[in-house]
Design an enzyme around this catalytic site. Structure first.
Site, short mmCIF file in Angstrom:
data_model
loop_
_atom_site.label_atom_id
_atom_site.label_comp_id
_atom_site.label_asym_id
_atom_site.label_seq_id
_atom_site.Cartn_x
_atom_site.Cartn_y
_atom_site.Cartn_z
N GLY A 257 17.01 14.08 70.44
CA GLY A 257 17.23 12.95 71.32
C GLY A 257 18.63 12.44 71.03
CE LYS B 11 30.33 14.80 70.49
NZ LYS B 11 30.96 16.00 71.11
CG ASP C 32 19.87 19.87 73.05
OD1 ASP C 32 19.66 21.08 72.89
OD2 ASP C 32 20.62 19.20 72.32
CG ASN C 33 24.26 20.59 74.19
OD1 ASN C 33 24.08 19.39 74.08
ND2 ASN C 33 24.63 21.35 73.17
NE ARG D 11 27.59 13.64 67.35
CZ ARG D 11 28.65 14.32 66.96
NH1 ARG D 11 29.48 13.81 66.08
NH2 ARG D 11 28.89 15.53 67.44
CG ASP E 174 27.36 17.09 73.31
OD1 ASP E 174 28.26 16.53 72.65
OD2 ASP E 174 26.22 17.27 72.86
NE ARG F 3 29.89 13.28 76.90
CZ ARG F 3 28.96 13.33 75.94
NH1 ARG F 3 27.78 12.73 76.11
NH2 ARG F 3 29.20 13.97 74.83
#
Length: 452
Positions: free
Chosen positions: A91, A114, A253-254, A94, A263, A180
């Site tokens: 999840g 991030k 997850d990316n 950071r 990311d 971002r």
């Protein structure tokens, strides 16, 4: 606070999903906030370019809420396959979603962070970002945007005054927080979490949210959602290849369901068309090597299809999933023609040209950036010898899509290989000299204007 009242259009769409999708969090209280990068070009698209520096630091270093949008940061919940191993214990660890708004193209956009501190998903991490990691993300997003890859953009980088210990760079090292601008942070892993938990109600809610808010379509048809995601991710895979880019960590997850890349960790640009070229030192099997990226993204989309079986039987999902390969091939031809600077002719001819380009690049080992600089507009210079005959013949049938009138074409090609990345960082690390980074951003944007 100064905002462009016409351009700034805040949103709170994420709240529609409900508290099962996120955890409210607070940003870390950093020792200092020193503005290092401010992307006013991106900020103008969401009405934030008029912010004073003090307001910028308050919102993107201290995370004071922007008016009319999310009242507090939200760390998103998701699962994911990491190097093909399923992990339910991830999840936002950071980062968080800080705000939402519509851009000048009326797309719903997220401001995500991030390095903003620990969350319930941080596990053993400190929730921080190294300054070098932030600089690398600026370089990746600027270069990819210029090369026509759908990508998040780095809006802000603020140095935060902490000393971080890291195993993969000299420590202690400097810290930063990055913001971002992205067309959603909903990932394939967001759907996987709901499938893992057999949560049909929230799976349908998420499907409707994505269709409505990210694709502008009504309903909650999972087959239609898969169809849209396949189209956009096939384009992403093709654009990666034409850009010579290796993301390095194409875990589920990316992968954003809008097909927008984001990311950036161990990324690299390949110097030549080398299918085995890898970016991550820990990718020992080459799972995410340059030439395997289309396969990796296709596999990830198949995990979305598997998750959507919670809502619909397999056959229609499989039928749509089977279109990924052909759609990638079409997107690959489009991407290479764009990079070559020629206009499309017909599907068969365009695919022949793409194959001839790939074959010549692989056989000759020519530097990619030099090649695409030289050939833009569809004419190979005389220095390209007999091994280029097939491509020269194919290009002769094409019309240029844009003249080589921009000043960029009279200079050297703009590259982003690892040695230059390290040189840019060395200037910052050793002398606090940001001039190389600033000059590189200018050069990249000049290339982007020439290619656009």
């Amino acid at each position: 606070m100064q905002l462009s009242s016409q351009a700034y259009r805040p949103a709170t769409a994420l709240l529609e999903l409900g508290p099962e999708f996120w955890d409210p969090v607070a940003a870390a209280d950093f020792p200092e906030t020193r503005l290092r990068f401010r992307n006013d070009r991106a900020a103008a698209q969401i009405g934030l370019n008029a912010l004073t520096e003090s307001d910028w630091l308050a919102h993107f270093g201290r995370f004071q809420p922007l008016p009319g949008t999310l009242p507090q940061p939200l760390a998103l919940r998701y699962h994911g396959h990491q190097f093909r191993n399923y992990n339910p214990d991830i999840g936002d660890g950071r980062g968080f979603t800080f705000a939402q708004m519509h851009d000048d193209a009326d797309r719903l956009m997220d401001l995500g962070t991030k390095g903003s501190g620990r969350t319930p998903h941080s596990r053993f991490g400190d929730g921080r970002l190294t300054l070098k990691g932030g600089v690398r993300e600026i370089l990746a997003t600027e270069m990819l945007e210029a090369l026509g890859v759908p990508t998040s953009r780095t809006l802000s980088l603020i140095e935060t005054g902490e000393a971080l210990d890291r195993g993969d760079e000299p420590s202690p090292t400097r810290s930063a927080v990055l913001v971002r601008l992205s067309h959603s942070h909903i990932r394939i892993g967001t759907f996987q979490r709901l499938a893992y938990e057999r949560d049909e109600e929230n799976m349908r809610r998420l499907t409707g949210y994505v269709l409505r808010n990210l694709y502008g379509e009504e309903g909650d048809d999972p087959v239609r959602l898969l169809d849209l995601v396949i189209g956009h991710t096939a384009t992403l895979a093709a654009r990666y290849m034409a850009a010579g880019f290796v993301h390095g960590v194409l875990n589920t997850d990316n992968i954003n369901v809008t097909g927008e890349s984001f990311d950036y960790g161990p990324w690299r640009f390949a110097p030549t068309w080398d299918p085995g070229f890898t970016a991550a030192y820990f990718d020992h099997q080459g799972l995410y090597a340059f030439g395997r990226q289309p396969e990796a993204i296709g596999w990830n989309v198949s995990q979305l299809a598997a998750s959507l079986r919670l809502l619909v039987d397999s056959p229609p999902l499989i039928a749509v999933l089977d279109t990924f390969g052909p759609r990638f091939q079409t997107a690959m031809a489009d991407a290479l023609l764009w990079r070559l600077g020629v206009s499309p002719r017909d599907e068969a001819g365009d695919r022949d040209l793409a194959r001839a380009t790939e074959s010549a690049l692989r056989k000759t080992g020519v530097e990619l950036d030099r090649f695409f600089h030289d050939v833009f507009g569809g004419e190979l210079p005389a220095g390209y010898g007999e091994e280029w005959t097939g491509l020269r013949t194919a290009l002769a049938l094409c019309a240029p899509r844009k003249a080589r009138a921009h000043a960029y074409w009279s200079g050297e090609p703009c590259s982003m290989l690892i040695d230059e990345v390290e040189t840019i960082w060395s200037g910052i690390a050793e002398h606090d000299d940001w001039s190389l980074l600033e000059a590189k951003v200018v050069a990249i944007r000049m290339m982007g204007e020439a290619l656009a």
